[in-house]
Scaffold this motif. Structure first.
Motif, PDB file in Angstrom:
ATOM      1  N   PRO A 152      42.476  29.791 -35.484  1.00 21.19           N
ATOM      2  CA  PRO A 152      42.336  30.918 -34.561  1.00 21.19           C
ATOM      3  C   PRO A 152      43.276  32.062 -34.946  1.00 21.19           C
ATOM      4  O   PRO A 152      44.404  31.834 -35.413  1.00 21.19           O
ATOM      5  CB  PRO A 152      42.719  30.310 -33.204  1.00 21.19           C
ATOM      6  N   ASP A 153      42.772  33.288 -34.782  1.00 19.26           N
ATOM      7  CA  ASP A 153      43.509  34.525 -35.092  1.00 19.26           C
ATOM      8  C   ASP A 153      43.636  34.788 -36.589  1.00 19.26           C
ATOM      9  O   ASP A 153      44.340  35.732 -36.990  1.00 19.26           O
ATOM     10  CB  ASP A 153      44.909  34.518 -34.452  1.00 19.26           C
ATOM     11  N   ALA A 154      42.947  34.002 -37.416  1.00 17.70           N
ATOM     12  CA  ALA A 154      42.975  34.261 -38.855  1.00 17.70           C
ATOM     13  C   ALA A 154      42.167  35.516 -39.170  1.00 17.70           C
ATOM     14  O   ALA A 154      41.242  35.891 -38.451  1.00 17.70           O
ATOM     15  CB  ALA A 154      42.403  33.075 -39.618  1.00 17.70           C
ATOM     16  N   ALA A 155      42.508  36.171 -40.271  1.00 17.16           N
ATOM     17  CA  ALA A 155      41.736  37.316 -40.757  1.00 17.16           C
ATOM     18  C   ALA A 155      40.497  36.804 -41.492  1.00 17.16           C
ATOM     19  O   ALA A 155      40.470  35.662 -41.987  1.00 17.16           O
ATOM     20  CB  ALA A 155      42.595  38.161 -41.694  1.00 17.16           C
ATOM     21  N   PHE A 156      39.464  37.633 -41.541  1.00 17.60           N
ATOM     22  CA  PHE A 156      38.270  37.282 -42.300  1.00 17.60           C
ATOM     23  C   PHE A 156      38.632  37.116 -43.771  1.00 17.60           C
ATOM     24  O   PHE A 156      39.198  38.016 -44.397  1.00 17.60           O
ATOM     25  CB  PHE A 156      37.205  38.369 -42.137  1.00 17.60           C
ATOM     26  N   ASP A 157      38.315  35.959 -44.328  1.00 20.86           N
ATOM     27  CA  ASP A 157      38.718  35.613 -45.700  1.00 20.86           C
ATOM     28  C   ASP A 157      37.502  35.713 -46.619  1.00 20.86           C
ATOM     29  O   ASP A 157      36.843  34.706 -46.910  1.00 20.86           O
ATOM     30  CB  ASP A 157      39.315  34.204 -45.721  1.00 20.86           C
ATOM     31  N   PHE A 158      37.225  36.923 -47.100  1.00 24.36           N
ATOM     32  CA  PHE A 158      36.064  37.096 -47.968  1.00 24.36           C
ATOM     33  C   PHE A 158      36.225  36.321 -49.264  1.00 24.36           C
ATOM     34  O   PHE A 158      35.249  35.773 -49.792  1.00 24.36           O
ATOM     35  CB  PHE A 158      35.823  38.572 -48.280  1.00 24.36           C
ATOM     36  N   ASP A 159      37.444  36.241 -49.793  1.00 25.12           N
ATOM     37  CA  ASP A 159      37.652  35.520 -51.050  1.00 25.12           C
ATOM     38  C   ASP A 159      37.243  34.061 -50.924  1.00 25.12           C
ATOM     39  O   ASP A 159      36.638  33.484 -51.844  1.00 25.12           O
ATOM     40  CB  ASP A 159      39.107  35.621 -51.500  1.00 25.12           C
ATOM     41  N   ALA A 160      37.549  33.443 -49.774  1.00 27.02           N
ATOM     42  CA  ALA A 160      37.157  32.046 -49.574  1.00 27.02           C
ATOM     43  C   ALA A 160      35.642  31.926 -49.481  1.00 27.02           C
ATOM     44  O   ALA A 160      35.045  30.991 -50.037  1.00 27.02           O
ATOM     45  CB  ALA A 160      37.824  31.484 -48.315  1.00 27.02           C
ATOM     46  N   TYR A 161      35.000  32.853 -48.768  1.00 36.59           N
ATOM     47  CA  TYR A 161      33.537  32.830 -48.712  1.00 36.59           C
ATOM     48  C   TYR A 161      32.939  33.054 -50.103  1.00 36.59           C
ATOM     49  O   TYR A 161      31.958  32.399 -50.479  1.00 36.59           O
ATOM     50  CB  TYR A 161      33.022  33.891 -47.736  1.00 36.59           C
ATOM     51  N   LEU A 191      35.737  35.221 -39.193  1.00 41.13           N
ATOM     52  CA  LEU A 191      34.479  35.966 -39.150  1.00 41.13           C
ATOM     53  C   LEU A 191      34.129  36.357 -37.717  1.00 41.13           C
ATOM     54  O   LEU A 191      33.831  37.516 -37.422  1.00 41.13           O
ATOM     55  CB  LEU A 191      33.359  35.133 -39.765  1.00 41.13           C
ATOM     56  N   THR A 192      34.181  35.396 -36.795  1.00 40.24           N
ATOM     57  CA  THR A 192      33.637  35.639 -35.456  1.00 40.24           C
ATOM     58  C   THR A 192      34.599  36.368 -34.521  1.00 40.24           C
ATOM     59  O   THR A 192      34.159  36.927 -33.514  1.00 40.24           O
ATOM     60  CB  THR A 192      33.220  34.311 -34.802  1.00 40.24           C
ATOM     61  N   GLU A 193      35.893  36.363 -34.825  1.00 38.71           N
ATOM     62  CA  GLU A 193      36.842  37.026 -33.940  1.00 38.71           C
ATOM     63  C   GLU A 193      36.970  38.521 -34.216  1.00 38.71           C
ATOM     64  O   GLU A 193      37.758  39.217 -33.573  1.00 38.71           O
ATOM     65  CB  GLU A 193      38.214  36.341 -34.029  1.00 38.71           C
ATOM     66  N   GLN A 194      36.181  39.041 -35.145  1.00 43.98           N
ATOM     67  CA  GLN A 194      36.182  40.467 -35.433  1.00 43.98           C
ATOM     68  C   GLN A 194      35.359  41.244 -34.394  1.00 43.98           C
ATOM     69  O   GLN A 194      34.574  40.667 -33.641  1.00 43.98           O
ATOM     70  CB  GLN A 194      35.579  40.731 -36.813  1.00 43.98           C
ATOM     71  N   ALA A 195      35.514  42.566 -34.387  1.00 37.69           N
ATOM     72  CA  ALA A 195      34.645  43.429 -33.604  1.00 37.69           C
ATOM     73  C   ALA A 195      33.226  43.359 -34.166  1.00 37.69           C
ATOM     74  O   ALA A 195      33.025  43.008 -35.339  1.00 37.69           O
ATOM     75  CB  ALA A 195      35.165  44.861 -33.633  1.00 37.69           C
ATOM     76  N   ASP A 196      32.241  43.703 -33.328  1.00 32.23           N
ATOM     77  CA  ASP A 196      30.838  43.573 -33.728  1.00 32.23           C
ATOM     78  C   ASP A 196      30.537  44.281 -35.045  1.00 32.23           C
ATOM     79  O   ASP A 196      29.887  43.721 -35.942  1.00 32.23           O
ATOM     80  CB  ASP A 196      29.923  44.099 -32.628  1.00 32.23           C
TER      81      ASP A 196
END
Length: 319
Positions: free
Chosen positions: A99-108, A130-135
């Motif tokens: 929880p509260d992690a930043a979106f990790d594009f490198d991992a994806y 991914l899901t905790e970001q704004a829409d």
């Protein structure tokens, strides 16, 4: 108790008889003991699913995507690529975070590249980042994924399945449909109303976009225009294929077979919902398709008393 919807009957999408249904089936990863995988059983299950006419989906929740090791994940992909021999299959991209992690594009991106290396179509598991970001940022994240991977599938996951899951707003869903590389999305809210809304939006916005029902408690959503990617179909891919063929042919036998399969869904997907994977192992073991009824350590279990009920359902499906 069932939840009331805000829709009245006149607002529900029309039933679409005789349509051809596209079916995808999440493959159970069977075990020999502990964390030792039954690779012979896995190969047989993938082959039977593809031979039935369903698209296998590996490294999904049914494949313990959040529990297996990276080496096991890659071996699943290698085995599946060899078995499918150029035919389509789907594979999950799972990123573990907190929880509260930043979106990790490198991992994806690492997960995407692994699947593309083995010829699969990625489906994007959600993560906290991914899901905790704004829409708008969620849509931008999927846009970035599509720019890197090419064709992919989205995935909305209710929290009854995973704590990092989120059912998106219709604005986000419309944003996903605006990404050309996003060919469809699995919807797992277990709510008919939300899926009907997505079907209406799809028909208005992008008719080629696949709404893949993940509603194992309402598998008749295919009557309204959904296709499917289900965990329930891993129990009996040939029965789901037979049901789908009945619908396309206008055979009213669809309803009776669908009722039996839904009975199986109600049993397997009761609380705690993730324990359906143990029911799947019990069922496939009863069929003689895998060597043990074990579920992966850390995944909830069902009582042994379920086996007799599952056997009764199996007998009815096989009649």
């Amino acid at each position: 108790m069932p939840q009331l919807t805000r829709l009245n009957i006149d607002e529900i999408p029309a039933v679409r008889p005789r349509r051809t249904i596209s079916g995808m089936s999440a493959i159970l990863l069977p075990l020999l003991s502990g964390t030792e995988i039954d690779w012979e059983g896995f190969r047989g299950h993938v082959t039977r699913t593809a031979d039935a006419g369903l698209v296998p989906a590996v490294n999904m929740d049914t494949g313990y995507a959040n529990l297996i090791s990276e080496a096991q994940r890659e071996k699943v992909l290698a085995e599946t690529q060899s078995l499918m021999d150029g035919q389509p299959y789907v594979a999950g991209v799972f990123v573990k975070d907190d929880p509260d992690a930043a979106f990790d594009f490198d991992a994806y991106r690492t997960g995407l590249d692994q699947i593309l290396k083995y010829g699969g179509t990625p489906i994007i598991f959600q993560s906290y980042g991914l899901t905790e970001q704004a829409d708008d940022d969620i849509v931008e994240a999927y846009t970035k994924i599509g720019s890197h991977a090419g064709d992919f599938l989205g995935f909305e996951l209710g929290k009854m399945f995973a704590p990092f899951g989120k059912i998106y707003s219709l604005d986000v869903y419309k944003g996903l449909m605006g990404i050309e590389a996003c060919r469809g999305a699995k919807h797992s809210s277990l709510r008919r109303e939300l899926e009907w809304q997505r079907l209406q939006l799809r028909d208005e916005t992008r008719p080629d976009f696949k709404v893949l029902t993940g509603n194992d408690l309402a598998i008749d959503m295919v009557m309204y225009g959904s296709d499917y990617l289900l965990g329930l179909s891993t129990f009996a891919p040939e029965a789901f294929a037979r049901r789908d063929a009945m619908w396309a042919a206008g055979d009213a036998g669809f309803y009776e077979l669908n009722d039996i399969l839904q009975y199986l869904g109600f049993l397997a997907f009761r609380d705690p919902v993730p324990a359906y994977k143990h029911n799947a192992a019990q069922f496939l073991h009863a069929r003689g398709w895998i060597k043990t009824p074990l579920t992966y350590p850390g995944s909830p279990e069902r009582p042994e008393s379920d086996v007799a009920i599952l056997q009764n359902i199996l007998d009815r499906i096989s009649e």
